[in-house]
Design an enzyme around this catalytic site. Structure first.
Site, PDB file in Angstrom:
ATOM      1  N   ASP A 127     -30.350 -29.731  29.608  1.00 16.35           N
ATOM      2  CA  ASP A 127     -31.158 -28.826  28.785  1.00 16.35           C
ATOM      3  C   ASP A 127     -30.794 -27.385  29.133  1.00 16.35           C
ATOM      4  O   ASP A 127     -31.006 -26.937  30.262  1.00 16.35           O
ATOM      5  CB  ASP A 127     -32.647 -29.093  29.039  1.00 16.35           C
ATOM      6  CG  ASP A 127     -33.542 -28.466  27.983  1.00 16.35           C
ATOM      7  OD1 ASP A 127     -33.013 -27.922  26.994  1.00 16.35           O
ATOM      8  OD2 ASP A 127     -34.773 -28.519  28.145  1.00 16.35           O
ATOM      9  N   MET A 128     -30.226 -26.671  28.168  1.00 15.24           N
ATOM     10  CA  MET A 128     -29.859 -25.279  28.400  1.00 15.24           C
ATOM     11  C   MET A 128     -31.112 -24.431  28.604  1.00 15.24           C
ATOM     12  O   MET A 128     -32.164 -24.715  28.031  1.00 15.24           O
ATOM     13  CB  MET A 128     -29.047 -24.739  27.223  1.00 15.24           C
ATOM     14  CG  MET A 128     -27.730 -25.470  26.986  1.00 15.24           C
ATOM     15  SD  MET A 128     -26.648 -25.486  28.427  1.00 15.24           S
ATOM     16  CE  MET A 128     -26.348 -23.725  28.628  1.00 15.24           C
ATOM     17  N   ASP A 174     -28.908 -27.553  21.952  1.00 14.55           N
ATOM     18  CA  ASP A 174     -28.826 -27.171  23.369  1.00 14.55           C
ATOM     19  C   ASP A 174     -29.366 -28.234  24.329  1.00 14.55           C
ATOM     20  O   ASP A 174     -29.741 -27.934  25.454  1.00 14.55           O
ATOM     21  CB  ASP A 174     -29.579 -25.857  23.591  1.00 14.55           C
ATOM     22  CG  ASP A 174     -31.067 -25.968  23.324  1.00 14.55           C
ATOM     23  OD1 ASP A 174     -31.485 -26.949  22.675  1.00 14.55           O
ATOM     24  OD2 ASP A 174     -31.823 -25.078  23.752  1.00 14.55           O
ATOM     25  N   GLU A 175     -29.383 -29.484  23.870  1.00 17.07           N
ATOM     26  CA  GLU A 175     -30.005 -30.535  24.688  1.00 17.07           C
ATOM     27  C   GLU A 175     -29.326 -31.875  24.421  1.00 17.07           C
ATOM     28  O   GLU A 175     -28.978 -32.185  23.282  1.00 17.07           O
ATOM     29  CB  GLU A 175     -31.493 -30.608  24.330  1.00 17.07           C
ATOM     30  CG  GLU A 175     -32.296 -31.609  25.097  1.00 17.07           C
ATOM     31  CD  GLU A 175     -33.737 -31.692  24.581  1.00 17.07           C
ATOM     32  OE1 GLU A 175     -34.450 -32.588  25.062  1.00 17.07           O
ATOM     33  OE2 GLU A 175     -34.131 -30.903  23.696  1.00 17.07           O
TER      34      GLU A 175
END
Length: 384
Positions: free
Chosen positions: A9-10, A103-104
């Protein structure tokens, strides 16, 4: 064999990219989202979160909480470029990657001949070297616990949840941390005195089924560390949709119907590109008091052209008695099925032409580097 699942996760993805691209923004509250008075926050930096700002908050409220913040529009193309870099790194480690969002992602590294913690450290280093961004990583033996772990020490965290840590590590957590329990479900639980996972563990499975139906079984298992969901490398598309926050609240149905016409074209293009039919059309509105309402209609035959989708959506809205002003309008299609050319009727042969023309137009635009071939609706919009 116990699975080895990693959740990546960013950290504050959009805002972090803006800070990376613009060094003068680093260490300052950065808020990314719709900048009009009716826009909402897409994401914000950790510096901005100290002021109580969070995703989906109305932008005007964020500006009140942090007037000195740096407010920026969403640069979707730039974020997608960085996302592609990150996913290339993930796919280089294992083909078993399930993208959750831009982003995940989940990774199943059960059969990778390497310690999961070493893999996590490799991901963090390679992402940092390639993009300058930090990523939080969670490791466990199922998806629920891996995601929980990635959220534990944000930002730039690394957490491992092992079988012997469950359920003790879960007990103090609020029930909203359990996958499958949203805010409405949490309210229902609070009304009967259940606020934490420890409280939830005391409920028999039958009670959870009474409260949540089939989901009650999944919740019962998850809080005991059981989650059999696989990492899905090819995720099934369950719905396609488009929505928009209006510049001004309205009860004008003609204006709302015009938006539905535009959305029908966008959704139809996506259906054709994915070679899918739909049977269910849903219209969504958010009223001035932020209440969300949806109405759906399922038709007898599968459809995929914009005019067919539009007719159903228009019918739904025309029958809708609007008692309050509308601030957001949306359209989605579901009940999807793959296109099979051999089953097309004579009239449906137009689909083949549309797909071929669409693909050809896409290819020409791609090679030229500009969108020189457009739809009629796009040309009309350009001339407004």
């Amino acid at each position: 064999m116990k699975r080895k699942i990693i959740h990546v996760d960013m950290d504050a993805f959009f805002a972090s990219i803006e800070q990376q691209d613009n060094p003068e923004y680093r260490g300052k509250p950065v808020i990314v989202g719709g900048l009009s008075g009716r826009g909402v926050v897409s994401t914000c930096s950790y510096e901005a979160r100290k002021y109580g700002i969070h995703s989906a908050m109305p932008m005007y409220m964020a500006k009140k909480l942090c007037p000195q913040g740096i407010f920026l529009p969403v640069r979707r193309k730039r974020y997608e470029e960085v996302s592609e870099q990150i996913f290339r790194i993930l796919y280089d480690i294992t083909p078993f990657v399930e993208p959750v969002s831009i982003d995940e992602a989940y990774l199943d590294v059960t059969h990778v001949d390497k310690n999961p913690e070493d893999i996590a450290l490799e991901i963090k280093k390679r992402v940092k070297d390639a993009t300058g961004l930090t990523v939080s990583v969670g490791i466990s033996y199922n998806k629920f616990l891996a995601k929980l772990a990635s959220d534990w020490n944000k930002p730039d965290g690394l957490m491992v949840i092992t079988e012997d840590m469950v359920p003790e590590i879960l007990k103090p957590l609020p029930v909203t941390k359990v996958h499958g329990i949203g805010e409405k479900s949490a309210e229902k639980l609070r009304s009967i005195g259940i606020e934490t996972v420890e409280d939830l563990l005391k409920l028999p499975q039958e009670n959870l089924i009474e409260l949540f139906g089939k989901t009650g079984v999944e919740i019962y298992n998850r809080i005991r560390g059981i989650d059999e969901r696989p990492v899905e490398t090819m995720r099934e598309i369950k719905s396609i949709g488009k929505e928009k926050t209006l510049e001004k609240d309205t009860k004008n149905k003609e204006l709302l119907i015009q938006h539905l016409k535009e959305f029908s074209e966008i959704v139809s293009e996506e259906l054709i590109k994915e070679r899918l039919y739909c049977r269910t059309v849903t219209v969504k509105i958010k009223t001035a008091d932020f209440a969300v309402h949806t109405k759906s209609k399922t038709v007898d035959k599968y459809i995929r052209f914009s005019e067919d989708i539009y007719e159903v959506a228009k019918g739904i809205l025309e029958e809708w008695k609007l008692e309050q002003y509308v601030r957001l309008i949306g359209l989605s299609v579901s009940n999807l099925s793959p296109v099979k050319y051999e089953q097309l009727s004579f009239l449906d042969k137009r689909l083949v032409k549309v797909i071929k023309a669409g693909n050809l137009a896409e290819e020409i635009n791609k090679r030229i580097g500009k969108k020189i071939i457009k739809k009629g609706s796009e040309l009309l919009k350009d001339n407004k």
